[in-house]
Motif scaffolding. Structure first.
Motif, mmCIF file in Angstrom:
data_model
loop_
_atom_site.group_PDB
_atom_site.id
_atom_site.type_symbol
_atom_site.label_atom_id
_atom_site.label_comp_id
_atom_site.label_asym_id
_atom_site.label_seq_id
_atom_site.Cartn_x
_atom_site.Cartn_y
_atom_site.Cartn_z
ATOM 1 N N ALA A 245 -13.675 5.629 2.332
ATOM 2 C CA ALA A 245 -13.426 4.890 3.571
ATOM 3 C C ALA A 245 -14.290 5.434 4.704
ATOM 4 O O ALA A 245 -14.828 4.672 5.521
ATOM 5 N N LEU A 246 -14.453 6.757 4.742
ATOM 6 C CA LEU A 246 -15.282 7.370 5.773
ATOM 7 C C LEU A 246 -16.763 7.042 5.545
ATOM 8 O O LEU A 246 -17.493 6.731 6.493
ATOM 9 N N VAL A 247 -17.196 7.112 4.291
ATOM 10 C CA VAL A 247 -18.584 6.767 3.962
ATOM 11 C C VAL A 247 -18.874 5.311 4.344
ATOM 12 O O VAL A 247 -19.919 4.998 4.926
ATOM 13 N N PHE A 248 -17.936 4.434 4.012
ATOM 14 C CA PHE A 248 -18.118 3.021 4.344
ATOM 15 C C PHE A 248 -18.216 2.829 5.855
ATOM 16 O O PHE A 248 -19.062 2.072 6.345
ATOM 17 N N ALA A 249 -17.357 3.508 6.612
ATOM 18 C CA ALA A 249 -17.386 3.377 8.070
ATOM 19 C C ALA A 249 -18.720 3.844 8.631
ATOM 20 O O ALA A 249 -19.322 3.170 9.478
ATOM 21 N N MET A 250 -19.216 4.990 8.167
ATOM 22 C CA MET A 250 -20.464 5.529 8.689
ATOM 23 C C MET A 250 -21.663 4.651 8.332
ATOM 24 O O MET A 250 -22.546 4.409 9.168
ATOM 25 N N GLY B 87 -19.034 3.744 -1.881
ATOM 26 C CA GLY B 87 -18.599 3.848 -0.497
ATOM 27 C C GLY B 87 -19.603 3.307 0.496
ATOM 28 O O GLY B 87 -19.276 3.089 1.658
ATOM 29 N N ILE B 88 -20.849 3.070 0.067
ATOM 30 C CA ILE B 88 -21.907 2.596 0.959
ATOM 31 C C ILE B 88 -21.784 1.086 1.144
ATOM 32 O O ILE B 88 -21.612 0.352 0.164
ATOM 33 N N ALA C 284 -4.388 -4.561 9.702
ATOM 34 C CA ALA C 284 -4.418 -4.562 8.240
ATOM 35 C C ALA C 284 -4.944 -3.265 7.645
ATOM 36 O O ALA C 284 -4.492 -2.848 6.579
ATOM 37 N N ASN C 285 -5.900 -2.597 8.352
ATOM 38 C CA ASN C 285 -6.611 -1.473 7.731
ATOM 39 C C ASN C 285 -6.509 -0.160 8.485
ATOM 40 O O ASN C 285 -7.008 0.861 7.996
ATOM 41 N N GLY C 286 -5.917 -0.171 9.671
ATOM 42 C CA GLY C 286 -5.737 1.075 10.387
ATOM 43 C C GLY C 286 -6.991 1.582 11.079
ATOM 44 O O GLY C 286 -7.887 0.825 11.436
ATOM 45 N N ALA C 287 -7.064 2.906 11.231
ATOM 46 C CA ALA C 287 -8.098 3.528 12.055
ATOM 47 C C ALA C 287 -9.498 3.285 11.542
ATOM 48 O O ALA C 287 -10.443 3.177 12.321
ATOM 49 N N SER C 288 -9.678 3.204 10.232
ATOM 50 C CA SER C 288 -11.031 3.081 9.679
ATOM 51 C C SER C 288 -11.748 1.856 10.240
ATOM 52 O O SER C 288 -12.940 1.908 10.544
ATOM 53 N N TYR C 289 -11.028 0.760 10.399
ATOM 54 C CA TYR C 289 -11.647 -0.448 10.934
ATOM 55 C C TYR C 289 -12.054 -0.245 12.386
ATOM 56 O O TYR C 289 -13.166 -0.582 12.788
#
Length: 479
Positions: free
Chosen positions: A227-232, A432-433, A67-72
């Motif tokens: 998306a990157l901030v959320f992942a980190m 993003g956090i 559903a979300n690709g690499a970020s997940y």
């Protein structure tokens, strides 16, 4: 053939559970809840990975990538790797705190360290709110997996059988059942995941045809901005909660700090299953686009690639995964109710109370699954955010000397309320956090800010006690 394989494997798991309890049948509450704190490193390893890699791994990881690709995939893998590194240092201290206070539940540790019945109750209620939907999710996951694999069981039959098996495991030998059954579960889960991943690669004509740049869009393999901030921030948040939220159940039974530390060294090896889940995910994305429910991608891929007898192995692994976590969660809930929530239960009666609560929880969760599963699934997203609210308390117990019990209790209540409020308002991230990190931050600010402004009674922090905590419980001063 498929149902025959599942029946044989589940029957074998029941026999294994009774075998595991043969030497301690009739033992006390310590044997029942924490195995008498006697588990060697290898058994702690299987217990930990058995509870961590649940049916949600087979469902959630592939569906998230679908559903979300690499970020997940990045934050999912990242938080587990970081959690193992953190756990190498923190998990032995968690064990030391339990040994020091002769504790069998997390509320035991908090209540005894601060000599506070109120904090014990607040911790107990917080963890119960979080663990009830987590246990019930295993019922729902079993329904999703087994129905989509084509196992001929109605939802009612699936739920009833899972509940009966989980109860038999716990009644047979308490925590020893999930520990030993996890060895069987890991065997079938690994086999099932590897079979589906390899079948996807072979059917596609090689790994480049599954995950290569020519078959995967740029959007599926890159991320940036929020998306990157959320992942980190999710990696940081969930890696801490991994051991300080969930960890007590699979750390307390260890025989020593050394056993805990030794078990964490080998846990990253289990992550070798994830490439095969990635292959299954991207194969499903290409060959089964537009699924109404992304949660079914792993099962749909398996059905399209494997013969029935191999699907039986996958179904057995999924069934064992779901029932294992269900049983362990039910035992944790039963232990907290009998020791922390209900006052003045005699030690001799706590095992009977725990078994009764386990039975009651399994019946309640089964009924909710059959009547209100959609509602409960939405609550599942709160599990990590709610369990995170015991993290500041753990940090205070392990490292701080002058924290007040009132500060820990207040921070926990505010953290729970803010986590629920953010979720109810649909807020999953702020700038993003990860919103869970925000509610945890409020909790930390209250606990340690309060204690800086108004320090409490001086207590010895667990981390400063050294290995002598392995020898005997130590009395601590009250607040």
């Amino acid at each position: 053939m498929m149902i025959g394989i599942v029946v044989i494997v589940m029957a074998g798991s029941i026999l294994l559970a009774f075998w595991a309890g043969r030497a301690v049948r009739g033992g006390g509450i310590s044997d029942f809840l924490v195995g008498g704190r006697s588990f060697p490193a290898w058994l702690i390893y299987f217990l930990a990975v058995g509870e961590v890699y649940s049916i949600g791994t087979m469902i959630g990881f592939p569906s998230g990538i679908y559903a979300n690709g690499a970020s997940y995939g990045i934050w999912f893998l990242g938080y587990i790797l970081l959690a193992y590194s953190i756990g190498y240092f923190l998990a032995p201290l968690v064990w030391r705190a339990a040994k020091r206070h002769d504790a069998m539940t997390v509320p035991d540790v908090f209540g005894r360290h601060y000599d506070s019945r109120r904090l014990e109750l607040i911790t107990c209620v917080t963890m119960l709110i979080a663990l009830v939907p987590w246990g019930q999710y295993q019922f729902i996951g079993l329904q999703v997996v087994l129905s989509n694999l084509g196992l001929r069981l109605t939802p009612v039959q699936c739920v009833i059988l899972a509940g009966i098996i989980a109860f038999l495991w716990i009644a047979a030998s308490g925590i020893r059942s999930p520990a030993f059954v996890s060895i069987l579960k890991d065997t079938f889960m690994l086999l099932g995941v590897v079979l589906v991943g390899l079948a996807a690669v072979l059917a596609a004509g090689g790994t480049s045809e599954v995950t290569g740049p020519d078959v995967i869009s740029h959007a599926q393999t890159t991320m940036g901005g929020q998306a990157l901030v959320f992942a980190m921030t999710t990696i940081l948040f969930q890696s801490v909660v991994f051991y300080l939220g969930f960890g007590g159940a699979y750390v307390f039974p260890a025989r020593s700090e050394r056993a805990v530390k030794s078990s964490t060294v080998w846990m990253p090896m289990y992550m070798l299953i994830y490439p095969f889940l990635v292959f299954a995910s991207y194969y499903g994305l290409k060959h089964h686009p537009g699924l109404d429910d992304p949660n079914t991608v792993f099962m749909v891929t398996a059905k399209g690639l494997l013969p029935e007898w191999m699907l039986g192995l996958v179904a057995a692994g999924a069934a064992l995964s779901g029932v294992l976590v269900l049983a362990a969660t039910a035992l944790s809930i039963g232990g907290m109710v009998s020791r922390n929530l209900v006052p003045n239960v005699a030690p001799a009666a706590q095992r009977r109370w725990t078994v009764a609560v386990v039975a009651g929880f399994l019946v309640m969760a089964a009924v909710l699954t059959l009547t209100a599963s959609t509602l409960m699934l939405t609550v599942l997203n709160l599990v990590y955010n709610l369990l995170a609210q015991v993290v500041p308390g753990w940090l205070a117990v392990l490292f701080a000397r002058r924290v007040r019990a009132a500060a820990v209790a207040t921070g926990m209540v505010v953290g729970v309320i803010s986590a629920v409020a953010l979720y109810a308002s649909g807020v999953t991230k702020i700038g993003g956090i990860n919103a869970g990190l925000v509610s945890l931050g409020l909790n930390l600010l209250i606990v340690f800010g309060w204690s800086l402004l108004s320090p409490g009674t001086r207590r010895a922090a667990v981390a400063q006690q050294g290995a002598r905590a392995e020898s005997a419980p130590v009395a601590v001063a009250g607040n």
